[in-house]
Scaffold this active site. Structure first.
Site, mmCIF file in Angstrom:
data_model
loop_
_atom_site.group_PDB
_atom_site.id
_atom_site.type_symbol
_atom_site.label_atom_id
_atom_site.label_comp_id
_atom_site.label_asym_id
_atom_site.label_seq_id
_atom_site.Cartn_x
_atom_site.Cartn_y
_atom_site.Cartn_z
ATOM 1 N N ASN A 163 57.379 27.366 47.848
ATOM 2 C CA ASN A 163 56.704 26.241 47.176
ATOM 3 C C ASN A 163 57.290 25.872 45.812
ATOM 4 O O ASN A 163 57.223 24.721 45.401
ATOM 5 C CB ASN A 163 55.193 26.450 47.127
ATOM 6 C CG ASN A 163 54.776 27.699 46.413
ATOM 7 O OD1 ASN A 163 55.598 28.587 46.163
ATOM 8 N ND2 ASN A 163 53.512 27.807 46.091
ATOM 9 N N ARG A 171 61.560 33.348 37.597
ATOM 10 C CA ARG A 171 60.477 34.170 37.037
ATOM 11 C C ARG A 171 60.695 35.654 37.344
ATOM 12 O O ARG A 171 60.160 36.525 36.668
ATOM 13 C CB ARG A 171 59.158 33.671 37.641
ATOM 14 C CG ARG A 171 57.961 33.899 36.775
ATOM 15 C CD ARG A 171 56.806 33.038 37.221
ATOM 16 N NE ARG A 171 56.166 33.553 38.422
ATOM 17 C CZ ARG A 171 55.007 33.084 38.893
ATOM 18 N NH1 ARG A 171 54.387 32.100 38.257
ATOM 19 N NH2 ARG A 171 54.473 33.574 39.982
ATOM 20 N N LYS A 186 65.646 37.827 48.485
ATOM 21 C CA LYS A 186 65.422 37.229 49.818
ATOM 22 C C LYS A 186 64.579 35.982 49.597
ATOM 23 O O LYS A 186 63.364 36.060 49.462
ATOM 24 C CB LYS A 186 64.675 38.235 50.705
ATOM 25 C CG LYS A 186 64.957 38.115 52.160
ATOM 26 C CD LYS A 186 64.384 36.975 52.932
ATOM 27 C CE LYS A 186 62.991 36.563 53.039
ATOM 28 N NZ LYS A 186 62.885 35.146 53.503
ATOM 29 N N PRO A 187 65.242 34.807 49.534
ATOM 30 C CA PRO A 187 64.466 33.568 49.331
ATOM 31 C C PRO A 187 63.760 33.154 50.622
ATOM 32 O O PRO A 187 64.108 33.631 51.699
ATOM 33 C CB PRO A 187 65.538 32.528 48.961
ATOM 34 C CG PRO A 187 66.826 33.284 48.790
ATOM 35 C CD PRO A 187 66.683 34.546 49.586
ATOM 36 N N GLY A 240 54.153 35.571 47.447
ATOM 37 C CA GLY A 240 53.896 34.995 48.763
ATOM 38 C C GLY A 240 52.439 35.204 49.141
ATOM 39 O O GLY A 240 51.569 35.382 48.270
ATOM 40 N N GLU A 262 52.618 38.877 43.499
ATOM 41 C CA GLU A 262 51.997 37.593 43.127
ATOM 42 C C GLU A 262 51.551 36.946 44.429
ATOM 43 O O GLU A 262 52.374 36.415 45.171
ATOM 44 C CB GLU A 262 53.022 36.698 42.408
ATOM 45 C CG GLU A 262 53.515 37.245 41.074
ATOM 46 C CD GLU A 262 52.481 37.154 39.970
ATOM 47 O OE1 GLU A 262 51.422 36.534 40.184
ATOM 48 O OE2 GLU A 262 52.741 37.722 38.895
ATOM 49 N N LEU A 263 50.259 37.011 44.718
ATOM 50 C CA LEU A 263 49.785 36.653 46.061
ATOM 51 C C LEU A 263 48.954 35.369 46.051
ATOM 52 O O LEU A 263 49.046 34.568 45.130
ATOM 53 C CB LEU A 263 49.022 37.841 46.643
ATOM 54 C CG LEU A 263 49.792 39.178 46.586
ATOM 55 C CD1 LEU A 263 48.958 40.322 47.145
ATOM 56 C CD2 LEU A 263 51.123 39.085 47.311
ATOM 57 N N ARG A 290 49.300 18.949 42.002
ATOM 58 C CA ARG A 290 50.612 19.496 41.690
ATOM 59 C C ARG A 290 51.185 20.098 42.971
ATOM 60 O O ARG A 290 50.482 20.836 43.677
ATOM 61 C CB ARG A 290 50.421 20.574 40.617
ATOM 62 C CG ARG A 290 51.708 21.177 40.119
ATOM 63 C CD ARG A 290 51.391 22.038 38.902
ATOM 64 N NE ARG A 290 52.576 22.765 38.479
ATOM 65 C CZ ARG A 290 52.597 24.067 38.271
ATOM 66 N NH1 ARG A 290 51.499 24.784 38.428
ATOM 67 N NH2 ARG A 290 53.702 24.654 37.888
ATOM 68 N N CYS A 296 49.850 28.296 44.467
ATOM 69 C CA CYS A 296 48.874 29.393 44.453
ATOM 70 C C CYS A 296 47.792 29.117 43.420
ATOM 71 O O CYS A 296 46.678 29.604 43.527
ATOM 72 C CB CYS A 296 49.572 30.706 44.141
ATOM 73 S SG CYS A 296 50.531 30.586 42.628
ATOM 74 N N GLU A 393 42.789 29.638 51.580
ATOM 75 C CA GLU A 393 43.696 28.865 50.736
ATOM 76 C C GLU A 393 44.066 27.581 51.491
ATOM 77 O O GLU A 393 44.570 27.667 52.615
ATOM 78 C CB GLU A 393 44.934 29.730 50.497
ATOM 79 C CG GLU A 393 45.663 29.411 49.259
ATOM 80 C CD GLU A 393 46.833 30.379 49.029
ATOM 81 O OE1 GLU A 393 47.266 31.071 49.967
ATOM 82 O OE2 GLU A 393 47.307 30.409 47.889
HETATM 83 P P1 NAP Z 1 54.798 34.071 52.901
HETATM 84 O O1 NAP Z 1 54.747 33.584 54.294
HETATM 85 O O2 NAP Z 1 54.040 35.288 52.555
HETATM 86 O O3 NAP Z 1 56.347 34.236 52.573
HETATM 87 C C1 NAP Z 1 56.800 34.588 51.279
HETATM 88 C C2 NAP Z 1 58.152 35.239 51.412
HETATM 89 O O4 NAP Z 1 58.008 36.464 52.121
HETATM 90 C C3 NAP Z 1 59.182 34.424 52.185
HETATM 91 O O5 NAP Z 1 60.458 34.642 51.641
HETATM 92 C C4 NAP Z 1 59.079 35.025 53.575
HETATM 93 O O6 NAP Z 1 60.232 34.860 54.364
HETATM 94 C C5 NAP Z 1 58.892 36.486 53.226
HETATM 95 N N1 NAP Z 1 58.310 37.288 54.298
HETATM 96 C C6 NAP Z 1 57.484 36.902 55.281
HETATM 97 N N2 NAP Z 1 57.181 37.971 56.065
HETATM 98 C C7 NAP Z 1 57.838 39.033 55.565
HETATM 99 C C8 NAP Z 1 57.945 40.404 55.925
HETATM 100 N N3 NAP Z 1 57.296 40.904 56.971
HETATM 101 N N4 NAP Z 1 58.716 41.211 55.179
HETATM 102 C C9 NAP Z 1 59.378 40.745 54.106
HETATM 103 N N5 NAP Z 1 59.331 39.456 53.705
HETATM 104 C C10 NAP Z 1 58.553 38.605 54.422
HETATM 105 O O7 NAP Z 1 54.325 32.948 51.881
HETATM 106 P P2 NAP Z 1 54.805 31.445 51.784
HETATM 107 O O8 NAP Z 1 54.151 30.671 52.876
HETATM 108 O O9 NAP Z 1 56.282 31.377 51.635
HETATM 109 O O10 NAP Z 1 54.209 31.022 50.377
HETATM 110 C C11 NAP Z 1 52.896 30.603 50.221
HETATM 111 C C12 NAP Z 1 52.037 31.737 49.695
HETATM 112 O O11 NAP Z 1 52.588 32.229 48.481
HETATM 113 C C13 NAP Z 1 50.642 31.271 49.346
HETATM 114 O O12 NAP Z 1 49.715 32.232 49.775
HETATM 115 C C14 NAP Z 1 50.679 31.208 47.822
HETATM 116 O O13 NAP Z 1 49.434 31.336 47.211
HETATM 117 C C15 NAP Z 1 51.589 32.330 47.491
HETATM 118 N N6 NAP Z 1 52.156 32.146 46.157
HETATM 119 C C16 NAP Z 1 51.701 32.947 45.155
HETATM 120 C C17 NAP Z 1 52.190 32.767 43.880
HETATM 121 C C18 NAP Z 1 51.697 33.612 42.757
HETATM 122 O O14 NAP Z 1 52.366 33.628 41.729
HETATM 123 N N7 NAP Z 1 50.602 34.318 42.894
HETATM 124 C C19 NAP Z 1 53.145 31.775 43.622
HETATM 125 C C20 NAP Z 1 53.590 30.985 44.671
HETATM 126 C C21 NAP Z 1 53.084 31.185 45.956
HETATM 127 P P3 NAP Z 1 60.347 33.620 55.388
HETATM 128 O O15 NAP Z 1 60.467 32.415 54.530
HETATM 129 O O16 NAP Z 1 61.587 33.914 56.126
HETATM 130 O O17 NAP Z 1 59.117 33.629 56.222
#
Ligand code: NAP
Length: 495
Positions: A163, A171, A186-187, A240, A262-263, A290, A296, A393
């Site tokens: 996002n 960061r 790992k992006p 994530g 950071e979840l 935004r 998040c 969410e």
């Molecule tokens: P996500 O599905 O959890 O993925 C985040 C990252 O983790 C991606 O690079 C993803 O790879 C990787 N990933 C997924 N499964 C994994 C596994 N089993 N092992 C290791 N890595 C793995 O989250 P997202 O959909 O990208 O992002 C949205 C979430 O992030 C929302 O819940 C949001 O609230 C949270 N977020 C939190 C913050 C904060 O600062 N608290 C900031 C921004 C976003 P792939 O892309 O290949 O799936």
């Protein structure tokens, strides 16, 4: 200013498409690739190397090999690399903004805002690199001396979401560089391009080979799993979703790794009867819209005093319905597409569940037909307490409004979630704002403010929103450990 199609192609052609391992950009083992899509059109932007577990292992080998000399590199030198990277990202703000808009979808103006925010971590940690002081003191019994020093944690695995493709990377990378840690990044698969362009900028700024390694992969678990089990890895920093964070925490327990998480969030946005309603609506627009709500920190639940809820909903819906939905590269775009079809379906399922339970849409309520994953900015009222949209969410431009009558009720509703990342409170009464803030289970609070993010502030959550902080004075500590040396009494042989 919009960019021409030729400019877009030229920029895309300049982005490295390989994996970065030990300072070299190279294809994945077996030459596997995956496509990166423009969410506004569904068209492929570029094909990127798709790492295998062997590539992941090579990236960790490179990070481990570089750690000793990088850890000994003077902090001033590390800080100056970050400072040069800050200047370079700022000078290339248009390129970074366009690339983010292409792969992630947000309007260019928002991408430019993210470039400023993301670059600020480089400047902030360039300054913090030289301020990791320890201490020298006399023990309470006067018999020994105590030397306390800070050292880099060591090779770190950084996993980032789609996002905020630049800011979520800077960061983590900036404090790791400042502290002297090497990294495997790992992006997210959906937005790998910005990280690669940024890594190239870091190389040009003088980052030594092997300090930052990048593995793009469609097999996140298969590639990062073995790294987490490898005793040479010392830390995971993850941004994530909460379910993935939970599972990484379980995996990290095996080698008792340092973790920063950071979840997800489910931010309450509280509007009291004494609030400046126009300011609250402006704050609500920022907190909700935004990143099209894909943040998040996005306000997820609008909890409004019953005496002002009608007026607030009307003013908020009027502003939401004025917004132009368009590909983020268009000058008039105020709302871009959601990241993919799956996300849009999830947003719509939450809206439909609320409507089925008796909620009413004051504006919006549907996906937009045609190319791209657009969703109408939506305001829902009379949302039943049982609706999933109040617990999950949303990650889309949808604002459910519920009402309260007493302060205690508002606080109970706000805290009724497993998350605790950020909360927003609108009131003209400062005492009330501070009082409510103390009662909220939240890592961050926006008091009459719809945005809290700032590189100089500690960003992070409580409850199932995470562990640790990024940015601020705290951010660099996540990449340092404390070493204490006990020194025998220097006067022992003093006759
Ligand atoms: P996500 O599905 O959890 O993925 C985040 C990252 O983790 C991606 O690079 C993803 O790879 C990787 N990933 C997924 N499964 C994994 C596994 N089993 N092992 C290791 N890595 C793995 O989250 P997202 O959909 O990208 O992002 C949205 C979430 O992030 C929302 O819940 C949001 O609230 C949270 N977020 C939190 C913050 C904060 O600062 N608290 C900031 C921004 C976003 P792939 O892309 O290949 O799936």
């Amino acid at each position: 200013m919009a960019f021409s199609a030729a400019h877009e192609s030229q920029l895309l052609a300049s982005v490295p498409t390989g994996l970065l391992i030990g300072g070299q950009w190279r294809p994945a083992t077996g030459e596997k690739t995956f496509d990166v899509e423009d969410p506004a059109t569904g068209e492929t932007l570029l094909s990127i190397a798709d790492a295998t577990p062997e590539d992941g292992a090579a990236a960790l080998d490179a990070a481990v090999a570089a750690q000793e000399s990088w850890g000994k590199t003077p902090a001033r030198e590390r800080g100056e690399i970050l400072r040069r990277a800050f200047e370079a990202v700022t000078a290339r703000a248009d390129d970074f903004a366009l690339l983010m808009t292409l792969e992630m979808g947000k309007p260019l103006a928002e991408s430019r805002g993210e470039v400023t925010y993301g670059a600020e971590f480089l400047r902030w940690f360039s300054e913090e690199a030289v301020r990791t002081s320890g201490r020298y003191s006399t023990s309470p019994d006067g018999k020994s001396r105590m030397l306390v020093n800070k050292k880099p944690v060591g090779p770190s695995l950084l996993i980032t979401p789609w996002n905020f493709p630049l800011a979520m990377a800077t960061r983590k990378i900036a404090p790791a560089v400042a502290a002297g840690c090497t990294m495997v990044l790992k992006p997210a698969t959906l937005t790998p391009l910005t990280s690669s362009l940024f890594a190239q900028v870091l190389q040009e700024a003088g980052l030594p080979d092997g300090v930052l390694n990048i593995v793009h992969t469609t097999d996140a678990g298969g590639v990062t799993g073995p790294l987490i089990q490898d005793p040479r890895l010392r830390k995971i920093s993850f941004t994530g979703s909460t379910p993935v964070g939970r599972s990484l925490l379980a995996d990290a327990s095996q080698n008792v790794l340092r973790t920063s998480m950071e979840l997800g969030g489910n931010a309450p946005f509280l509007v009291f009867e004494d609030a400046d309603l126009d300011a609250a609506v402006t704050g609500a627009m920022a907190a909700k819209l935004r990143n099209m709500g894909e943040a998040c920190t996005a306000a997820n639940r609008f909890i409004v005093h019953e005496s002002v809820a009608g007026e607030f909903a009307e003013k908020f819906a009027a502003k939401m319905s004025e917004l132009t939905l368009a590909r983020g590269t268009e000058d008039d775009s105020k709302v871009g597409p959601l990241i993919d079809g799956k996300s849009r379906d999830k947003v719509h399922a939450l809206v439909q569940d609320a409507l089925d339970g008796g909620a009413k849409a004051v504006t919006g309520g549907s996906p937009v037909d045609g190319a791209g994953y657009f969703y109408q900015p939506t305001v829902l009222i009379e949302v039943p307490a049982s609706a999933r949209i109040l617990q999950e969410e949303i990650f889309g431009p949808v604002a459910p409004i519920v009402t309260f009558s007493t302060e205690d009720e508002a606080v109970a509703m706000a805290n009724d979630t497993e998350y605790g990342l950020v909360s927003f409170v609108f009131t003209k009464n400062l005492n009330r704002g501070l009082r409510i803030g103390e009662k909220l289970e939240t890592g961050m609070l926006g008091l009459n403010a719809g945005v809290v993010s700032n590189a100089a502030a500690p960003f992070g959550g409580v409850k199932q929103s995470g562990l640790g902080r990024e940015g601020g004075l705290e951010g660099i500590e996540e990449y340092l450990y404390t070493q204490y040396t006990s020194i025998a009494d220097p006067y022992a042989d003093d006759q």
